[in-house]
Structures are given as structure tokens and as C-alpha cells.
Design a protein around this motif. Sequence first.
Motif, PDB file in Angstrom:
ATOM      1  N   HIS A   1      -1.410   2.628   5.485  1.00 13.16           N
ATOM      2  CA  HIS A   1      -0.407   1.694   6.009  1.00 13.16           C
ATOM      3  C   HIS A   1       0.967   2.350   6.149  1.00 13.16           C
ATOM      4  O   HIS A   1       1.735   2.006   7.044  1.00 13.16           O
ATOM      5  CB  HIS A   1      -0.274   0.486   5.088  1.00 13.16           C
TER       6      HIS A   1
ATOM      7  N   GLY B   1      -8.158  -4.370  -0.594  1.00 12.73           N
ATOM      8  CA  GLY B   1      -8.211  -3.340   0.434  1.00 12.73           C
ATOM      9  C   GLY B   1      -8.434  -1.999  -0.259  1.00 12.73           C
ATOM     10  O   GLY B   1      -8.950  -1.946  -1.383  1.00 12.73           O
ATOM     11  N   GLY B   2      -8.027  -0.920   0.397  1.00 13.25           N
ATOM     12  CA  GLY B   2      -8.239   0.400  -0.202  1.00 13.25           C
ATOM     13  C   GLY B   2      -7.626   0.507  -1.586  1.00 13.25           C
ATOM     14  O   GLY B   2      -8.255   1.019  -2.524  1.00 13.25           O
ATOM     15  N   VAL B   3      -6.423  -0.010  -1.754  1.00 12.71           N
ATOM     16  CA  VAL B   3      -5.721   0.124  -3.037  1.00 12.71           C
ATOM     17  C   VAL B   3      -6.366  -0.765  -4.104  1.00 12.71           C
ATOM     18  O   VAL B   3      -6.683  -0.311  -5.212  1.00 12.71           O
ATOM     19  CB  VAL B   3      -4.219  -0.192  -2.865  1.00 12.71           C
TER      20      VAL B   3
ATOM     21  N   ASP C   1      -9.734 -11.909  -2.998  1.00 12.27           N
ATOM     22  CA  ASP C   1      -9.282 -11.560  -1.645  1.00 12.27           C
ATOM     23  C   ASP C   1      -9.550 -12.763  -0.747  1.00 12.27           C
ATOM     24  O   ASP C   1     -10.204 -13.728  -1.156  1.00 12.27           O
ATOM     25  CB  ASP C   1     -10.028 -10.310  -1.126  1.00 12.27           C
TER      26      ASP C   1
ATOM     27  N   ALA D   1      -2.317  -6.148  -5.517  1.00 15.06           N
ATOM     28  CA  ALA D   1      -2.431  -5.046  -4.548  1.00 15.06           C
ATOM     29  C   ALA D   1      -2.271  -5.550  -3.117  1.00 15.06           C
ATOM     30  O   ALA D   1      -2.910  -5.049  -2.192  1.00 15.06           O
ATOM     31  CB  ALA D   1      -3.770  -4.330  -4.729  1.00 15.06           C
ATOM     32  N   VAL D   2      -1.432  -6.578  -2.953  1.00 14.95           N
ATOM     33  CA  VAL D   2      -1.118  -7.078  -1.614  1.00 14.95           C
ATOM     34  C   VAL D   2       0.350  -6.781  -1.296  1.00 14.95           C
ATOM     35  O   VAL D   2       0.676  -6.239  -0.231  1.00 14.95           O
ATOM     36  CB  VAL D   2      -1.385  -8.599  -1.479  1.00 14.95           C
TER      37      VAL D   2
ATOM     38  N   VAL E   1       2.963  -3.067  -1.831  1.00 10.54           N
ATOM     39  CA  VAL E   1       4.351  -2.738  -1.485  1.00 10.54           C
ATOM     40  C   VAL E   1       4.969  -3.864  -0.654  1.00 10.54           C
ATOM     41  O   VAL E   1       4.521  -4.140   0.453  1.00 10.54           O
ATOM     42  CB  VAL E   1       4.421  -1.413  -0.681  1.00 10.54           C
TER      43      VAL E   1
HETATM   44  N1  APR Z   1      -4.550 -13.158  -1.078  1.00 11.89           N
HETATM   45  C1  APR Z   1      -5.490 -12.233  -1.406  1.00 11.89           C
HETATM   46  N2  APR Z   1      -5.715 -11.139  -0.697  1.00 11.89           N
HETATM   47  C2  APR Z   1      -4.962 -10.921   0.384  1.00 11.89           C
HETATM   48  C3  APR Z   1      -3.955 -11.832   0.785  1.00 11.89           C
HETATM   49  C4  APR Z   1      -3.768 -12.996   0.010  1.00 11.89           C
HETATM   50  N3  APR Z   1      -2.842 -13.894   0.322  1.00 11.89           N
HETATM   51  N4  APR Z   1      -3.380 -11.351   1.918  1.00 11.89           N
HETATM   52  C5  APR Z   1      -4.009 -10.191   2.198  1.00 11.89           C
HETATM   53  N5  APR Z   1      -4.976  -9.949   1.289  1.00 11.89           N
HETATM   54  C6  APR Z   1      -5.894  -8.827   1.211  1.00 11.89           C
HETATM   55  C7  APR Z   1      -6.435  -8.365   2.538  1.00 11.89           C
HETATM   56  O1  APR Z   1      -7.552  -9.150   2.939  1.00 11.89           O
HETATM   57  C8  APR Z   1      -6.825  -6.931   2.232  1.00 11.89           C
HETATM   58  O2  APR Z   1      -8.144  -6.817   1.765  1.00 11.89           O
HETATM   59  O3  APR Z   1      -5.197  -7.709   0.712  1.00 11.89           O
HETATM   60  C9  APR Z   1      -5.856  -6.545   1.138  1.00 11.89           C
HETATM   61  C10 APR Z   1      -4.813  -5.537   1.589  1.00 11.89           C
HETATM   62  O4  APR Z   1      -5.510  -4.384   1.817  1.00 11.89           O
HETATM   63  P1  APR Z   1      -5.173  -3.327   2.949  1.00 11.89           P
HETATM   64  O5  APR Z   1      -4.537  -4.004   4.098  1.00 11.89           O
HETATM   65  O6  APR Z   1      -6.379  -2.496   3.149  1.00 11.89           O
HETATM   66  O7  APR Z   1      -4.034  -2.450   2.252  1.00 11.89           O
HETATM   67  P2  APR Z   1      -4.153  -1.348   1.124  1.00 11.89           P
HETATM   68  O8  APR Z   1      -4.272  -0.023   1.725  1.00 11.89           O
HETATM   69  O9  APR Z   1      -5.150  -1.751   0.093  1.00 11.89           O
HETATM   70  O10 APR Z   1      -2.697  -1.471   0.493  1.00 11.89           O
HETATM   71  C11 APR Z   1      -2.321  -2.634  -0.212  1.00 11.89           C
HETATM   72  O11 APR Z   1      -0.396  -1.521  -1.042  1.00 11.89           O
HETATM   73  O12 APR Z   1       0.177   0.551  -0.239  1.00 11.89           O
HETATM   74  C12 APR Z   1       0.465  -0.793  -0.193  1.00 11.89           C
HETATM   75  O13 APR Z   1       1.423  -1.180   1.987  1.00 11.89           O
HETATM   76  C13 APR Z   1       0.263  -1.334   1.199  1.00 11.89           C
HETATM   77  O14 APR Z   1       1.170  -3.394   0.560  1.00 11.89           O
HETATM   78  C14 APR Z   1      -0.033  -2.740   0.885  1.00 11.89           C
HETATM   79  C15 APR Z   1      -0.849  -2.677  -0.387  1.00 11.89           C
END
Ligand code: APR
Length: 361
Positions: free
Chosen positions: A43, A189-191, A211, A255-256, A280
Amino acid sequence: MSQQVRAVVARSKGAPVSLETIVVPDPGPGEAVVRIEACGVCHTDLHYREGGISDDFPFLLGHEAAGVVEAVGDGVTDVAPGDFVILNWRAVCGQCRACLRGRPWYCFNTHNAEQRMTLTDGTELSPALGIGAFAEKTLVAAGQCTKVDRRASAAAAGLLGCGVMAGIGAALNTGSVGRGDSVAVIGCGGVGAAAVLGSKLAGAARIIAVDIDDRKLDTARRLGATHTVNSKESDAVDAVRDLTGGFGADVVIEAVGRPETYRQAFYARDLAGTVVLVGVPTPEMKLELPLLDVFGRGGTLKSSWYGDCLPSRDFPMLIDLYLQGRLDLDAFVTETIALDEVEKAFERMHNGDVLRSVVLL
Ligand code: APR
Ligand code: ZN
Ligand code: ZN
């Protein structure tokens, strides 16, 4: 002699990235040139392209990378040509107040290469997180190279350079998840998925993945979640409490990176438990919580920058566990792509279709 290689550049705010020829100088003192083998799409790369991090265009994107050291400059002793390395954005300085107190994972003065890579017309590039690894070769500070076992897949290893390390470290380093703990991870997500994996590695007894996307919950289950909650369908806080004897989890990892999910994390936590924020937020976000609850519920509210990792300690250790079959880093590589497919990968990432797309060079 400098060299010319192909690389992915964001030339201006919001414009699609382009494949460009860039000039990589020979390494100066304390620097290294690394031939990149794999680099994940994160991201943060997209945030750079959207101008959300700074206005120092053009950016040389990419920062979750592994490769082989090609050449080092004067005074470099920790890595040598031929070493297989993961690139990091925490090259500890050894001299700042955090380092001097024996807490180098908080180093406040990490460094990057001093020379600049350029476009062929001489325009200086700003490498993402001081790395810039959507490129056949890149120039970094030697301290940004962490040597690991060559037998690891480059695609999997490179992911430890950022997002996956952030998640694993949020559980292991920041949250200090221990044997028998209950853990909830909000956002998988990945994190977040990496935080699930880290919690499993630490011996957590109960790992609740939360999630709004069932695909992410399926992956979390494969990585070790014992329970899953779709928080579109049920209330996250109630669900975590129900699964923890009515109390809440010992450690909740957010991790959102949003106020509403942070609030869920705060209330899904047992009294005296720990909240770790690894998602972040963006600059305009504000958090409102009753101060009495912050006080009354006790415990620890922490944030986790890069999983509070110390690359020299954590990367080789995690790669060893991966090679022993105890840490499924391959699960994060949803697809491998070519250098000219980064723009498409941004779209898939934005749609939530992947944990990680990884560029193979
Ligand atoms: N409730 C629960 N899960 C959520 C919500 C919510 N309201 N909104 C989004 N999500 C989930 C998404 O469905 C997704 O699986 O959060 C996850 C976010 O994952 P990614 O978009 O893959 O991001 P990721 O690489 O895991 O990073 C997560 O850390 O590095 C930072 O900028 C990045 O803020 C982001 C976070
Ligand atoms: Zn330091
Ligand atoms: Zn990243």
C-alpha cells in the motif's frame, strides 16, 4: 561506472506508474548495489504514487524486496558481493538515543544511500522508503541489506522487508503474545494475516480473526486463526468477548488503521490487556475515547512501527523458521507478476483481491 536498468517510476501525483530506464551509481562508501530478485507490491507504494507521503516526485517505487549484493563501497564489512539479502528500511545507526539505550528497533536515525539514483536526463529519484526496488538493481546503504539463507524463495523472503514483518512483529515484538494467550486480529490483509501467523508461532491458544471480507477470513484460518468473525455480519466486540469467556482478548492487534476499528480493538481487549495499532491511519483521522475507559480498563496501548523489528535479529531467524516449515511465508504470495504489471497490481490490491502481488525479476 554507473549502470542503466529498468525500473518502475511514479512521475507525478496520481498518474499511472511507468517503466523507465534509471541510472544506478556505483556504490560509494557505506553503500551497496543489489540485484533485485523479487519485490512485493505494498500500500505504501500506492500512497507514494498518490502523493500521500510527500511531493518529492519522481518516486522510484518498491520496497519489499530480496536480491543479491552485486557490489559494495569502501568500508562495508557486514555484507559482500554474492550475499542473498532482504532489504530493510531500518538500518540502525548505533548512535541515536534509542540505539545507545539498547533499543535499536526504535532507531531514530536510520540511514539510506547518500548518492542519488536518477532518470537518464539526470533528474534525481526519490526511492520509496529509501529502497526503490521495482528495479533490476538498486542502490542502498549497506545497513539496509540483511543477509539470510539463500535457500529461501526470494518472493517470500522479500515480504519480510515490510508488511509481513510488520504483522509478525506486531504480535511477537510489540504485543509480546505468549503461550496460551488469546489474541484478536482486526483486519486480515497482508499485515493482519501475518499477525495471525506470528500469534500462532508464539503459541497463542485462541486466535480470533476479524474482517469484513470472507476471503481474508479463509486465509487467516489457513494461517492459524482458531475462530473467525465477519464484522459486517456481527458486532466485532461482542463476538470477541463471546469467544473469550465474556472478557475480551489478552492482545488485540488493529491492522486496518481506522478510528472505528481501533475503538473495536480497545473494547475487544480484556482488562489490563494490550492493544497494538499496526494499521496506518491517514492524517485527517481522529480518535475519540472516554478517558475514564482508557484509565479504568488499564493495560497497554501501543503502536507498532515495522513490527518493532530489528532486521539483523529477526530476518535470519524468521527465514530459518520458514525453511523448517514452521512459518508459511509462501501463503502471502498470491501472485507473481512482471515489472510492467505493477499498475494492474495496484488495482487488485485496492480491490482487496490479493494478500501480496510480487514482482519477479
Ligand atoms: N473491519 C475489519 N476489517 C476491515 C475493515 C473494517 N472496518 N475495513 C477494512 N478491513 C480489512 C480489509 O478487508 C482487508 O482485509 O482490512 C484489511 C486491510 O488489508 P490490506 O488492504 O491488504 O492492507 P495490509 O497490507 O494488510 O495493511 C493494513 O497497514 O501498512 C498498513 O497502509 C496499510 O493501513 C494499512 C494496514
Ligand atoms: Zn539509532
Ligand atoms: Zn510496505
